[in-house]
Design an enzyme around this catalytic site. Structure first.
Site, PDB file in Angstrom:
ATOM      1  N   ASP A 111      82.113  -8.831  27.290  1.00 26.98           N
ATOM      2  CA  ASP A 111      82.224  -9.755  26.151  1.00 26.98           C
ATOM      3  C   ASP A 111      81.353 -11.003  26.321  1.00 26.98           C
ATOM      4  O   ASP A 111      81.289 -11.836  25.415  1.00 26.98           O
ATOM      5  CB  ASP A 111      83.689 -10.178  25.949  1.00 26.98           C
ATOM      6  CG  ASP A 111      84.504  -9.084  25.278  1.00 26.98           C
ATOM      7  OD1 ASP A 111      83.914  -8.066  24.870  1.00 26.98           O
ATOM      8  OD2 ASP A 111      85.733  -9.241  25.162  1.00 26.98           O
ATOM      9  N   CYS A 114      84.880  -3.498  16.033  1.00 27.69           N
ATOM     10  CA  CYS A 114      83.445  -3.701  16.258  1.00 27.69           C
ATOM     11  C   CYS A 114      82.745  -2.349  16.409  1.00 27.69           C
ATOM     12  O   CYS A 114      83.270  -1.438  17.038  1.00 27.69           O
ATOM     13  CB  CYS A 114      83.217  -4.495  17.534  1.00 27.69           C
ATOM     14  SG  CYS A 114      83.403  -6.258  17.338  1.00 27.69           S
ATOM     15  N   LYS A 170      92.139 -14.973  22.020  1.00 27.83           N
ATOM     16  CA  LYS A 170      92.370 -13.900  21.049  1.00 27.83           C
ATOM     17  C   LYS A 170      92.898 -12.645  21.748  1.00 27.83           C
ATOM     18  O   LYS A 170      93.894 -12.057  21.329  1.00 27.83           O
ATOM     19  CB  LYS A 170      91.053 -13.574  20.331  1.00 27.83           C
ATOM     20  CG  LYS A 170      91.062 -12.259  19.577  1.00 27.83           C
ATOM     21  CD  LYS A 170      89.757 -11.983  18.878  1.00 27.83           C
ATOM     22  CE  LYS A 170      88.793 -11.130  19.634  1.00 27.83           C
ATOM     23  NZ  LYS A 170      89.044  -9.695  19.681  1.00 27.83           N
ATOM     24  N   ASN A 171      92.229 -12.238  22.824  1.00 29.81           N
ATOM     25  CA  ASN A 171      92.571 -10.956  23.444  1.00 29.81           C
ATOM     26  C   ASN A 171      93.893 -10.976  24.212  1.00 29.81           C
ATOM     27  O   ASN A 171      94.392  -9.929  24.608  1.00 29.81           O
ATOM     28  CB  ASN A 171      91.438 -10.485  24.362  1.00 29.81           C
ATOM     29  CG  ASN A 171      90.254  -9.971  23.552  1.00 29.81           C
ATOM     30  OD1 ASN A 171      90.332  -9.896  22.317  1.00 29.81           O
ATOM     31  ND2 ASN A 171      89.167  -9.641  24.223  1.00 29.81           N
ATOM     32  N   ILE A 186      80.162  -0.828  30.096  1.00 32.81           N
ATOM     33  CA  ILE A 186      81.480  -0.606  29.472  1.00 32.81           C
ATOM     34  C   ILE A 186      81.355   0.091  28.110  1.00 32.81           C
ATOM     35  O   ILE A 186      82.089   1.033  27.830  1.00 32.81           O
ATOM     36  CB  ILE A 186      82.234  -1.948  29.285  1.00 32.81           C
ATOM     37  CG1 ILE A 186      82.257  -2.759  30.581  1.00 32.81           C
ATOM     38  CG2 ILE A 186      83.651  -1.710  28.762  1.00 32.81           C
ATOM     39  CD1 ILE A 186      83.095  -2.198  31.700  1.00 32.81           C
ATOM     40  N   ARG A 246      84.573   4.182  21.462  1.00 31.82           N
ATOM     41  CA  ARG A 246      85.868   3.539  21.688  1.00 31.82           C
ATOM     42  C   ARG A 246      87.074   4.402  21.317  1.00 31.82           C
ATOM     43  O   ARG A 246      87.863   4.052  20.432  1.00 31.82           O
ATOM     44  CB  ARG A 246      85.935   2.211  20.935  1.00 31.82           C
ATOM     45  CG  ARG A 246      84.846   1.272  21.322  1.00 31.82           C
ATOM     46  CD  ARG A 246      84.988  -0.069  20.664  1.00 31.82           C
ATOM     47  NE  ARG A 246      85.735  -0.993  21.470  1.00 31.82           N
ATOM     48  CZ  ARG A 246      85.940  -2.261  21.143  1.00 31.82           C
ATOM     49  NH1 ARG A 246      85.470  -2.737  20.035  1.00 31.82           N
ATOM     50  NH2 ARG A 246      86.613  -3.059  21.925  1.00 31.82           N
ATOM     51  N   ARG A 253      86.135 -13.481  13.439  1.00 27.20           N
ATOM     52  CA  ARG A 253      87.192 -12.653  14.044  1.00 27.20           C
ATOM     53  C   ARG A 253      87.619 -13.219  15.384  1.00 27.20           C
ATOM     54  O   ARG A 253      88.747 -12.991  15.821  1.00 27.20           O
ATOM     55  CB  ARG A 253      86.670 -11.221  14.281  1.00 27.20           C
ATOM     56  CG  ARG A 253      86.520 -10.398  13.033  1.00 27.20           C
ATOM     57  CD  ARG A 253      86.140  -8.985  13.384  1.00 27.20           C
ATOM     58  NE  ARG A 253      86.998  -8.502  14.472  1.00 27.20           N
ATOM     59  CZ  ARG A 253      86.649  -7.569  15.336  1.00 27.20           C
ATOM     60  NH1 ARG A 253      85.495  -6.993  15.265  1.00 27.20           N
ATOM     61  NH2 ARG A 253      87.487  -7.188  16.279  1.00 27.20           N
TER      62      ARG A 253
HETATM   63  C1  UD1 Z   1      89.239  -4.912  25.192  1.00 21.66           C
HETATM   64  C2  UD1 Z   1      88.856  -6.206  24.519  1.00 21.66           C
HETATM   65  C3  UD1 Z   1      87.359  -6.256  24.259  1.00 21.66           C
HETATM   66  C4  UD1 Z   1      86.595  -6.009  25.562  1.00 21.66           C
HETATM   67  C5  UD1 Z   1      87.083  -4.743  26.246  1.00 21.66           C
HETATM   68  C6  UD1 Z   1      86.467  -4.522  27.612  1.00 21.66           C
HETATM   69  C7  UD1 Z   1      90.833  -6.728  23.241  1.00 21.66           C
HETATM   70  C8  UD1 Z   1      91.475  -6.854  21.911  1.00 21.66           C
HETATM   71  N1  UD1 Z   1      89.578  -6.274  23.265  1.00 21.66           N
HETATM   72  O1  UD1 Z   1      88.912  -3.862  24.304  1.00 21.66           O
HETATM   73  O2  UD1 Z   1      87.038  -7.531  23.733  1.00 21.66           O
HETATM   74  O3  UD1 Z   1      85.221  -5.865  25.269  1.00 21.66           O
HETATM   75  O4  UD1 Z   1      88.521  -4.801  26.420  1.00 21.66           O
HETATM   76  O5  UD1 Z   1      86.700  -5.626  28.427  1.00 21.66           O
HETATM   77  O6  UD1 Z   1      91.426  -7.056  24.254  1.00 21.66           O
HETATM   78  N2  UD1 Z   1      88.028   4.032  26.516  1.00 21.66           N
HETATM   79  C9  UD1 Z   1      88.196   5.385  26.428  1.00 21.66           C
HETATM   80  N3  UD1 Z   1      89.435   5.868  26.083  1.00 21.66           N
HETATM   81  C10 UD1 Z   1      90.492   5.052  25.853  1.00 21.66           C
HETATM   82  C11 UD1 Z   1      90.322   3.666  25.936  1.00 21.66           C
HETATM   83  C12 UD1 Z   1      89.071   3.171  26.278  1.00 21.66           C
HETATM   84  O7  UD1 Z   1      87.264   6.145  26.635  1.00 21.66           O
HETATM   85  O8  UD1 Z   1      91.585   5.540  25.544  1.00 21.66           O
HETATM   86  C13 UD1 Z   1      86.692   3.482  26.838  1.00 21.66           C
HETATM   87  C14 UD1 Z   1      86.118   2.706  25.668  1.00 21.66           C
HETATM   88  O9  UD1 Z   1      85.456   3.543  24.758  1.00 21.66           O
HETATM   89  C15 UD1 Z   1      85.164   1.770  26.359  1.00 21.66           C
HETATM   90  C16 UD1 Z   1      85.886   1.470  27.676  1.00 21.66           C
HETATM   91  O10 UD1 Z   1      86.818   2.521  27.864  1.00 21.66           O
HETATM   92  O11 UD1 Z   1      83.949   2.402  26.627  1.00 21.66           O
HETATM   93  C17 UD1 Z   1      86.596   0.130  27.699  1.00 21.66           C
HETATM   94  O12 UD1 Z   1      87.578   0.090  26.687  1.00 21.66           O
HETATM   95  P1  UD1 Z   1      88.889  -0.793  26.796  1.00 21.66           P
HETATM   96  O13 UD1 Z   1      88.954  -1.436  28.138  1.00 21.66           O
HETATM   97  O14 UD1 Z   1      90.041   0.019  26.362  1.00 21.66           O
HETATM   98  O15 UD1 Z   1      88.591  -1.914  25.730  1.00 21.66           O
HETATM   99  P2  UD1 Z   1      89.494  -2.402  24.533  1.00 21.66           P
HETATM  100  O16 UD1 Z   1      90.912  -2.516  24.987  1.00 21.66           O
HETATM  101  O17 UD1 Z   1      89.190  -1.647  23.315  1.00 21.66           O
END
Ligand code: UD1
Length: 417
Positions: free
Chosen positions: A304, A115, A22-23, A326, A120, A396
């Site tokens: 995850d 989620c 999915k990701n 995370i 996030r 999902r």
């Molecule tokens: C992706 C995955 C999710 C996984 C996560 C961490 C997808 C669709 N989803 O989510 O399943 O759990 O990686 O491996 O691929 N953050 C900020 N600012 C930002 C972006 C992120 O503060 O602009 C923080 C987030 O709040 C979180 C952390 O960084 O605490 C990790 O987020 P991120 O790596 O971006 O995860 P996703 O891409 O949302």
């Protein structure tokens, strides 16, 4: 809202084929916005998040043709708006921002939902795109972005954000000049996206390391691409074998992206026999022992898989801890596992788990995608009936989970409501 009724206590035995990731599929499908003549994708999992993405791409002006084994996406007259109704259920919708800015020079994307596992934010995505020349305003829940031609830039991520790295990588591919992404995410799904873009003619180096260098090209060429297999789905079924004291063979398993998970499970007493480069046999070879786990960006232990390994620790010998680094609110499964008889104490970002002899079935509520998976796993091992409500979260991210599990001996019924 569908629910699953699980009759626990049956050891699983047989073979499961792992679906497409999915990701990896989500960003790669979004990247097709940038390939004028369209692309054909194989191994795209049939999931709710994928349907949402395809709806979003159609809304943005793509033609989506679904065949039995493939999906073809061809962008026609693209529109820049990703509306709230489509974006609210899936945070990954933000991944259309980079491609839209690269192709159209404008984007209007509703702030994402997804989620409920923490704040996030998407500030790192926006900060990076601003460095490339985009400007943003926020209006009535929408991010409005504009730019002339995106310019290559040196971007340092404060945190190796997966989605942020993917958005910037996509934007950089069609930008003018060189972009350097530093402290970039190294997740296998980022690598799969880079491989797809390279396959279409992009000039990317260093993917899979924390420094990715991209030299912008004028155009991407139409191609076919097979999405990688889902490492989190595979990890979940590894735990399913262990928690039921069963024996599973996983086909199309991305073994090389599962080092952290397999190493922890090995410490717990789970045995692995590698049968082929993507085929592994999983079998507990002794009583399951507790361990300490800390989630971390790849190649660390994936957040995850945190909820799933917790389900296993609930039945392990001794006590262990799980520290979540995370997401700040990713322990919503804890209270539900306690309802099944688990002994877990929470203190800030750490869960203290003492193994119990047995879990007992009860009605529980799924709160997010991976939390739902942990409840299904616990239900497979619990005595009696476990009723997992709100399984739309599960749908999902897991393709036909109960069908796959029933084929190897589980007793799970889906009740449609
Ligand atoms: C992706 C995955 C999710 C996984 C996560 C961490 C997808 C669709 N989803 O989510 O399943 O759990 O990686 O491996 O691929 N953050 C900020 N600012 C930002 C972006 C992120 O503060 O602009 C923080 C987030 O709040 C979180 C952390 O960084 O605490 C990790 O987020 P991120 O790596 O971006 O995860 P996703 O891409 O949302």
């Amino acid at each position: 809202m569908d629910k699953l009724i699980i009759e626990g206590g049956y050891p699983l035995k047989g073979e499961i084929t792992i679906s497409g990731a999915k990701n990896a599929a989500l960003p790669i499908l979004m990247a097709s916005l940038m390939v004028e003549k369209g692309c054909t994708f194989f191994n795209v999992p049939q999931l709710r998040d994928i349907r949402t993405t395809l709806n979003l791409l159609e809304h943005l002006g793509c033609e989506v043709e679904k065949k039995e084994k493939s999906i073809r996406i061809t962008p026609h007259a693209l529109k820049p708006e990703a509306p709230y109704d489509l974006v609210r259920t899936m945070r990954a919708s933000i991944l259309c921002l980079g491609p839209l800015l690269a192709v159209l020079g404008e984007a209007k994307v509703a702030l994402p939902g997804g989620c409920a596992i923490g704040a996030r934010p998407v500030d790192l995505h926006l900060k990076g795109l601003e460095k490339m020349g985009a400007s943003f305003t926020l209006d009535e829940g929408y991010i409005l972005g504009r730019c002339k031609k995106l310019q290559g830039a040196h971007i340092y991520f404060d945190f190796p954000t997966v989605g942020g790295t993917e958005n910037l990588l996509m934007a950089a591919v069609l930008a003018e000049g060189e972009t350097i992404l530093e402290n970039a995410a190294r997740e296998p799904e980022v690598v799969d996206l880079a491989n797809f873009l390279i396959h279409c003619g992009a000039d990317i180096k260093g993917h899979g390391t924390s420094i990715i260098k991209v030299r912008g090209v004028k155009k991407l060429k139409a191609k076919e691409y097979k999405i990688m297999s889902d490492r989190i789905e595979a990890g979940t079924y590894m735990v399913a074998a262990a928690i039921t004291q069963g024996e599973l063979i996983l086909n199309q398993c991305p073994i090389h992206s599962l080092d952290a998970v397999m190493s922890k499970l090995t410490d717990m007493g789970v045995g692995f026999e590698i049968l082929d480069q993507d085929k592994v046999k999983v079998k507990p070879f002794q009583e399951i022992k507790s361990v300490d786990v800390i989630t971390a960006p790849y190649p660390g232990f994936p957040t995850d898989m945190q909820a799933q390994i917790m389900a296993l620790m609930c039945l392990a010998q001794g006590a262990g801890t799980i520290k979540e680094t995370i997401f700040e609110n990713r322990f919503m499964h804890v209270l539900e596992l306690v309802r099944l008889g688990a002994d877990i104490r929470l203190s800030k970002d750490t869960a203290f788990i003492r193994g119990v002899k047995a879990l007992k079935g009860a009605p529980v509520m799924a709160s997010d995608l991976r939390a739902s998976a942990s409840l299904v796993l616990a239900g497979l091992a619990a005595k009696g009936k476990t009723e997992v409500r709100r399984v739309y979260h599960l749908d999902r991210g897991y393709e036909n989970m109960e069908v796959k599990l029933n084929q190897v001996g589980a007793k799970i019924k889906r009740i449609k409501e």
